[in-house]
Write an enzyme that holds these catalytic residues in place. Structure first.
Site, PDB file in Angstrom:
ATOM      1  CG  HIS A 265      -0.569   0.200   2.522  1.00 55.02           C
ATOM      2  ND1 HIS A 265      -0.302  -0.821   3.406  1.00 55.02           N
ATOM      3  CD2 HIS A 265      -0.321   1.336   3.195  1.00 55.02           C
ATOM      4  CE1 HIS A 265       0.075  -0.321   4.562  1.00 55.02           C
ATOM      5  NE2 HIS A 265       0.080   0.990   4.462  1.00 55.02           N
TER       6      HIS A 265
ATOM      7  CG  ASP B   3       0.319  -4.160   2.728  1.00 58.90           C
ATOM      8  OD1 ASP B   3       0.899  -3.634   1.764  1.00 58.90           O
ATOM      9  OD2 ASP B   3      -0.502  -3.560   3.441  1.00 58.90           O
TER      10      ASP B   3
ATOM     11  CB  SER C 111       2.686   1.784   6.275  1.00 57.92           C
ATOM     12  OG  SER C 111       1.411   1.694   6.828  1.00 57.92           O
TER      13      SER C 111
HETATM   14  N1  ARG Z   1      -4.601   0.269   7.280  1.00 56.50           N
HETATM   15  C1  ARG Z   1      -3.309   0.324   6.659  1.00 56.50           C
HETATM   16  C2  ARG Z   1      -2.492   1.462   7.232  1.00 56.50           C
HETATM   17  O1  ARG Z   1      -2.970   2.555   7.344  1.00 56.50           O
HETATM   18  C3  ARG Z   1      -3.359   0.543   5.194  1.00 56.50           C
HETATM   19  C4  ARG Z   1      -4.023  -0.509   4.437  1.00 56.50           C
HETATM   20  C5  ARG Z   1      -4.226  -0.136   3.010  1.00 56.50           C
HETATM   21  N2  ARG Z   1      -5.138  -1.075   2.448  1.00 56.50           N
HETATM   22  C6  ARG Z   1      -6.427  -0.805   2.157  1.00 56.50           C
HETATM   23  N3  ARG Z   1      -7.192  -1.811   1.955  1.00 56.50           N
HETATM   24  N4  ARG Z   1      -6.897   0.418   2.064  1.00 56.50           N
HETATM   25  O2  ARG Z   1      -1.338   1.305   7.546  1.00 56.50           O
END
Ligand code: ARG
Length: 737
Positions: A85, A221, A672
């Site tokens: 992501h 991811d 992330s």
């Molecule tokens: N929740 C994750 C974060 O903010 C990002 C995931 C991105 N994936 C998604 N399905 N929007 O670190």
């Protein structure tokens, strides 16, 4: 009695053991934190191995990825791992219906096949960190609160210049503890970054929005990039002749795995937390701000999704925006829910009460709680203004396109003022006008370039019309009429007997048929033959301009005042807390600079009677598999490989392939892509998310629930090696079996 005593000490011990590891520590202030605790939990490295300015250390391996994520070097040839992501935007931008790497994945077979992102990316390395607290505070002495921000900018500029003189480095400074400490970061920025590999998005984003922010998780991811430099190993802008950058340090990768209770640490770049928030701020989030963001984003997501499922090209164009709007749509939903469930308001109120008792006869602090209450009460009626400007009025693409007209508007205004000026000499006037005209021409050119960044196809316009209409209705419903700009009052004056939907629908039709900003072609034509009267008469432009001016004159000053006052009060509160608890280790809020968090691999119980294991495997990926589904589909190749159980050296001793795991590290957005390391500093996973039960985490670290979700490095390598067939990339890495 004895038994009770024994029970009591046992309970105390449990609390000690069960305490999750709160804290985002600055690597350069390891002396000011509980390093012994790190060692006790299983760290086998020295402080010098974590952070050193003379020798290579772990800090050199963790980099700020594209100003919003983290990444880590995993080879001596500049190879970087981060989240899928985090690479999403670049991957989506490179994808077309003919060459759809977002859906199909991509593995560069050699250096020459690596892909250059359409929008240049940046990787930032921390060279060193200086404590500048004494210098800053000395220069701030006697400066009034309202001048503080401006003065700080000056001080930073001077110190940063001094810190980087004669080098190619840049610097940035950060306020810590709301202004009780200051640190300066010397940085090295690389801008030739290329895509090396990515799994198909139904692996990299497996589970989609349904699984996002949740455990148990089965997402691969990750994505891979390479940093390039000039032949001198220094940053250079993109050139085919650049060479792979040789990092000072790259991480070794451990295939040995972990078990519950094992040490785990993360070095990354957490974006923003507000752990010293007051109870009033918590109430504002749960009752006012968070639900508004969720409702407003809902409109955008529904309208986009409707078009995305009908057409592949539209899906590719909107995927990245959709994912990022959806990510924080769900975040704020979860934050409000968990702030309430985890009783954060009550917890903060209790802390404030204790502080009040301590402060009662201390001159410096005794009015603090009262002052906080005053500031929040005054601000509350305007608390939605900034959110609505950003998430409502500014959300439709047509409004963003209209905003391209602001610089032209300013230039034309200046031109008019000069024309009307009676005292200026003719020659002066002619010269000024010529200058402005050439500026107008230049601005039109630049605006044309900016226009190029926008995707505004028929399908996207159809979605945008719905969004625009939805936003008008939300604004009408939720912002008090006393706060509306004149233009909006005029539109709303046509509403009779509750027929607002009809009035706004008619108005929307008018805007989208008449406005220049309702199509890229019309904007381009306008920029080739610009006219002030046309701009001012444009319905989309005039609507946005009215809202913007209304915000800037009537509300922004209130927002700024609130920010500056609550910051000053927060500064005093933290200073007081440090005096009140002299033996406590304090850590500063996240603010997009490098931090370390440590803890252990750890399962949890999300609710009574339910246990969540600390690890998931590929068995769970298959359990969730729904062929043809938008979020839970899988590539056939993965299904086949699963059937043949071909996991090689990446399997655990029980033969299963690990996918994701939990630890109690303290992370937030920005972390992330961060490396998760074992006690020897070897890479065991890549952090990519937080868990639902601790969505209150930006405001309060919940000792029971807060977890980090990471993708297991063995799943990552298996995907590269066996699934992607790119064993040459794995061969570049340093692997410990
Ligand atoms: N929740 C994750 C974060 O903010 C990002 C995931 C991105 N994936 C998604 N399905 N929007 O670190």
């Amino acid at each position: 009695m004895k038994r009770i005593y024994a029970l009591f000490t046992f309970a105390l011990l449990m609390i000690q053991v069960a305490k999750a590891d709160e804290g985002m520590w600055l690597l350069s202030m390891l002396d000011k934190m509980n390093f012994k605790d790190m060692e006790a939990k299983g760290l086998r490295l020295t402080k010098e191995q974590l952070y050193s300015i003379n020798n290579s250390s772990l800090k050199d391996a963790s980099i700020w990825f594209n100003n919003g994520c983290t990444g880590e070097f995993v080879s001596s040839e500049g190879l970087v791992l981060t989240n899928h992501h985090c690479g999403y935007d670049a991957i989506a931008e490179l994808s077309t219906t003919q060459d759809n790497i977002l859906d199909n994945g991509f593995w560069a077979k050699d250096r020459a096949s690596e892909r250059v992102p359409k929008t240049p990316m940046v990787v930032t390395r921390v060279v060193r960190v200086d404590d500048i607290t004494d210098q800053v505070l000395a220069k701030l002495a006697g400066v009034a609160e309202k001048d503080r921000a401006r003065k700080l900018t000056e001080i930073y500029k001077e110190l940063e210049k001094k810190a980087t003189e004669g080098s190619h480095f840049t610097a940035t400074s950060r306020e810590m503890f709301k202004g009780n400490a200051y640190y300066l970061f010397v940085l090295e920025k690389f801008t030739d970054i290329r895509l090396v590999g990515t799994p198909p998005q139904n692996i990299g984003k497996f589970g989609g929005e349904t699984d996002n922010w949740m455990w148990p998780r089965h997402t691969g991811d990750f994505s891979m990039f390479r940093v390039y430099s000039g032949a001198d190993n220094k940053p250079a802008k993109y050139s085919p002749s650049n060479v792979a950058y040789k990092p000072l340090k790259h991480l070794s990768i451990s295939l040995k795995g972990y078990k519950e209770g094992d040490f785990a640490m993360i070095i990354g770049f957490p974006g923003r937390t507000n752990r010293y928030e007051f109870s009033q701020g918590v109430a504002m989030a749960t009752d006012i701000v968070d639900p508004s963001i969720v409702n407003l984003r809902d409109i955008r997501l529904k309208a986009w999704k409707e078009q995305m499922i009908q057409d592949e090209a539209t899906r590719l164009l909107l995927s990245s925006d959709y994912a990022s709007v959806a990510n924080y749509w769900k975040f704020f939903d979860g934050e409000a829910e968990q702030l309430k469930r985890n009783k954060v308001f009550e917890k903060k109120a209790a802390e404030e009460k204790a502080f009040g008792q301590w402060a009662a006869n201390r001159e410096e602090y005794k009015s603090l709680l009262y002052d906080i209450d005053q500031v929040y009460t005054l601000y509350k009626p305007y608390a939605l203004q900034a959110t609505y400007m950003r998430e409502c009025i500014g959300a439709p693409t047509i409004m963003q396109l209209a905003s391209l007209g602001f610089s032209l508007d300013a230039l034309y205004f200046e031109r008019d003022t000069i024309m009307k000026n009676k005292t200026m000499s003719k020659a002066d006037k002619a010269k000024r006008l010529a200058d402005i005209d050439s500026n107008i021409a230049k601005t039109c050119q630049l605006t044309l370039v900016a226009l190029d960044e926008f995707n505004y196809t028929d399908r996207i316009i159809a979605a945008d019309k719905k969004i625009f209409l939805g936003m008008l209705s939300m604004y009408y419903k939720n912002i008090p009429s006393s706060q509306w700009p004149e233009v909006f009052k005029k539109i709303a004056s046509k509403i009779k007997n509750g027929n607002s939907e009809m009035v706004f629908a008619k108005y929307t039709d008018m805007v989208f048929s008449k406005s220049i900003f309702a199509s890229k072609e019309k904007i381009a034509a306008f920029l080739k033959k610009p006219s002030y009267s046309k701009l001012l008469a444009d319905p989309a432009f005039s609507l946005y301009k009215a809202h913007r001016e209304n915000y800037l004159t009537n509300f922004k000053p209130k927002v700024d005042e609130f920010m500056s006052q609550s910051l000053a009060l927060g500064r005093k509160y933290i200073k007081g807390l440090m005096e009140m608890y002299p033996n406590r280790y304090f850590y500063p809020d996240a603010n997009s600079c490098q931090r370390l968090t440590y803890g252990t691999i750890r399962s949890y119980n999300p609710k009574d009677g339910v246990h969540y294991d600390y690890i998931t495997t590929i068995d769970g990926v298959m359990e969730k598999y729904i062929p043809g589904d938008y979020e839970f589909d899988l590539p056939m190749r993965l299904v086949d490989l699963y059937k043949s159980k071909d996991f090689g050296r990446y399997a655990m001793s029980n033969g299963k392939l690990p996918v994701a795991f939990l630890s109690d590290n303290d992370i937030t957005g920005g972390n992330s892509g961060s490396p998760v390391m074992d006690g020897d500093g070897n890479l065991i996973g890549i952090a990519f998310d937080g868990n639902w039960e601790a969505m209150s985490g930006n405001i309060d670290f919940d000792q029971t629930y807060k977890r980090t979700i990471s993708v297991d490095i063995r799943y990552v390598l298996w995907l590269i090696d066996k699934f992607g067939g790119a064993s040459h990339i794995v061969a570049e890495m340093t692997i410990i079996e």
